[in-house]
Scaffold this active site. Structure first.
Site, mmCIF file in Angstrom:
data_model
loop_
_atom_site.group_PDB
_atom_site.id
_atom_site.type_symbol
_atom_site.label_atom_id
_atom_site.label_comp_id
_atom_site.label_asym_id
_atom_site.label_seq_id
_atom_site.Cartn_x
_atom_site.Cartn_y
_atom_site.Cartn_z
ATOM 1 N N HIS A 249 -7.661 -4.731 3.985
ATOM 2 C CA HIS A 249 -8.644 -3.823 4.543
ATOM 3 C C HIS A 249 -8.822 -4.164 6.016
ATOM 4 O O HIS A 249 -8.527 -5.279 6.453
ATOM 5 C CB HIS A 249 -9.983 -3.964 3.816
ATOM 6 C CG HIS A 249 -9.942 -3.494 2.398
ATOM 7 N ND1 HIS A 249 -9.637 -2.195 2.054
ATOM 8 C CD2 HIS A 249 -10.173 -4.147 1.226
ATOM 9 C CE1 HIS A 249 -9.689 -2.063 0.736
ATOM 10 N NE2 HIS A 249 -10.000 -3.232 0.210
ATOM 11 N N CYS A 296 -7.083 -0.181 7.804
ATOM 12 C CA CYS A 296 -7.897 0.807 8.500
ATOM 13 C C CYS A 296 -8.337 0.263 9.850
ATOM 14 O O CYS A 296 -8.307 -0.941 10.101
ATOM 15 C CB CYS A 296 -9.138 1.147 7.683
ATOM 16 S SG CYS A 296 -8.804 2.230 6.286
#
EC number: 3.4.22.58
Length: 404
Positions: A249, A296
Site C-alpha cells: 500500500h 497508491c
C-alpha cells in the site's frame, strides 16, 4: 549460523596471544562508527571460543563481517581476505540449500519465436500487437525473447559510449531486491493477489539474469533496514546494474511518496535514493539503478478494483546519477490490483519486457508499458491508471540484453 561460528573460531585459533589481545581490544574500543562495542568484561581474559560466542550474541549474522573489519583494523589483511572469501562461500551455499529445499519452479526458457505466439489473443484490435492491452485472463509468458549477439553488436556499434555496457560474463550480472507486502496487522488491508505480483516479478528478474533477494510482509522500519543492508552488499562491486522492486500500500505525506508497512508505519521512497546514492553505495556508481513501485500515491477514485492505498491522505528535491524510478500511477491517484491475478502494472511490465527487452532500452520499455496502459479501456475516466517515470537521471541507454 553454525558454519559462520566455526569459521570465526578457526580464524581466532590462528591468532597468537598478542594478536588475540589486539583483536579483543579493538572489539571493546569500537570497530567503526555505528558498530556497538562489546563490553570489555565480556572479552578480557576470555578464551577464543568465549570471544566468538560474545560476537555472535552481540552481532548475530553480522559477526562474520565485523570479524573481517576487525582483522583489517589490526593489520591482519590476509586473514581478513581469506575469511571474507570463506564467508561468501558459506552464504552462497546457504542460499543454494534454501532454494533446493523449496518447491522447484519451472526454469524459464529463452525462445526465439515472437512472444505473441504463446499468449492469448488480445480482447480487441488496437493495431500493433506490442500495444495491445492486458486482458483479464492474461497469464505470464514462460519465455522471454533473447537478444541475439548480432543485435547486441549492432546496438553497441550504433550507440557506442551512449550505452551502459555489461562488464563481463555471459549474462548481465547484478542483484535485485524484491519486497512484497501481502498480509497486514489490520487484515482488512491485506493485498489479495499480490502473491502473483511477487511470483511474476521474481520470475522476470531471474530471467533477466539477476540474483533476487526477496522479503515479504515488512514494516516500514524493516523495509528501511532491508534497503540499507542491500545497498551495502559487496556483490554490487562486480555488478552491471540493480533493480529494486517494492509492492505494498502507499500514500503521500507532505508531498512525499511513502510505502505503508504491514504495521501501518511508513517508508519514504526517497530514502531508497539516499541509500543507493554515490556516497552511501559507491559500488553502484555509474551503474543503472532501476526502482519499480507498485503502490497508491494518495488521491481518490470511484474504481471498483482493489486499491493499493490505506491512508487517506511534489516531487523530490535532489537528484542522483543513473537512477530511474517507474511508479504504478501518477501522484494523487490510486493503483489498481486484481484480487486474483495481481496488479496491472506488474503484468504489463512482464509482458512488455518479455516481448521487447531483446531490442529496446529501459526507457523505451517503460514508454511501451505506459502507452499500453493508456489504451486500456478499463482505466478511462475516473478509474484512470497511468504509470509515470519519476526522478530519472539515467544518462545512457540501458539495454538488458536477455540471454547474453
Amino acid at each position: 549460523m553454525e558454519d559462520i561460528t566455526q569459521l570465526l573460531s578457526d580464524v581466532l585459533e590462528d591468532l597468537v596471544e598478542s594478536e588475540l589481545k589486539q583483536f579483543t581490544r579493538q572489539l571493546w574500543i569500537g570497530v567503526k562508527p555505528g558498530v556497538e562495542p562489546i563490553p570489555r568484561g565480556k572479552l578480557e581474559n576470555k578464551d577464543r571460543q568465549d570471544v566468538v560466542d560474545s560476537m555472535v550474541q552481540q552481532y548475530s549474522e553480522d559477526a562474520g563481517t565485523i570479524t573481517v573489519q576487525t582483522l583489517r583494523k589490526i593489520k591482519q589483511n590476509e586473514r581478513a581476505k581469506r575469511l571474507e572469501s570463506n564467508l561468501l562461500k558459506v552464504q552462497s551455499q546457504g542460499q543454494e540449500n534454501k532454494q533446493n529445499s523449496e518447491e522447484p519452479q519451472p526454469i524459464p526458457q529463452i525462445i526465439s519465436q515472437p512472444i505473441q505466439q504463446i499468449i492469448s489473443q488480445p480482447i480487441n484490435n488496437a493495431g500493433s500487437e506490442d500495444l495491445q492491452p492486458i486482458q483479464a485472463d492474461w497469464q505470464r509468458p514462460r519465455q522471454i525473447i533473447p537478444c541475439s549477439q548480432e543485435t547486441k553488436n549492432t546496438l553497441l556499434k550504433a550507440h557506442g559510449d551512449d550505452i551502459y555496457t555489461p562488464r563481463s560474463g555471459t549474462q548481465r550480472k547484478g542483484l535485485a531486491l524484491l519486497i512484497t507486502n501481502i498480509q497486514f496487522a489490520n487484515t482488512q488491508h491485506n493485498r489479495n493477489g499480490a502473491d502473483r505480483d511477487e511470483e511474476n516479478a521474481e520470475w522476470l528478474l531471474r530471467s533477466l539474469g539477476f540474483a533476487v533477494i526477496k522479503y515479504r510482509n515488512l514494516s516500514g522500519k524493516d523495509i528501511r533496514r532491508a534497503v540499507e543492508n542491500f545497498s551495502k552488499r559487496r556483490e554490487h562491486e562486480d555488478a552491471d546494474s540493480t533493480f529494486i522492486v517494492i509492492m505494498s500500500h502507499g500514500t503521500r505525506i507532505d508531498n512525499k511518496d511513502a510505502i505503508v508497512g504491514v504495521s501501518d508505519d511508513v517508508y519514504f521512497i526517497e530514502e531508497t535514493f539516499s541509500h543507493l546514492n554515490s556516497v552511501n553505495c559507491p559500488a553502484l556508481i555509474d551503474k543503472p539503478k532501476v526502482i519499480l513501485i507498485q503502490a497508491c500515491r494518495g488521491g481518490q477514485s470511484s474504481g471498483v478494483l482493489a486499491q493499493d492505498s490505506v491512508f487517506a491522505s511534489d516531487s523530490w528535491v535532489h537528484m542522483e546519477k543513473d537512477f530511474v524510478c517507474f511508479m504504478s500511477t501518477m501522484p494523487n491517484t490510486f493503483a489498481y490490483r486484481n484480487p486474483i491475478e495481481g496488479s496491472f502494472f506488474i503484468s504489463y511490465i512482464v509482458d512488455v519486457f518479455c516481448s521487447s527487452a531483446h531490442r529496446d532500452d529501459i526507457m523505451e520499455l517503460f514508454r511501451k508499458v505506459t502507452l499500453r496502459m493508456e489504451k486500456d479501456q478499463r482505466f478511462q475516466g475516473q478509474a484512470k491508471l497511468l504509470p509515470c517515470i519519476e526522478r530519472t537521471s539515467i544518462s545512457k541507454r540501458f539495454y538488458l540484453f536477455p540471454g547474453l
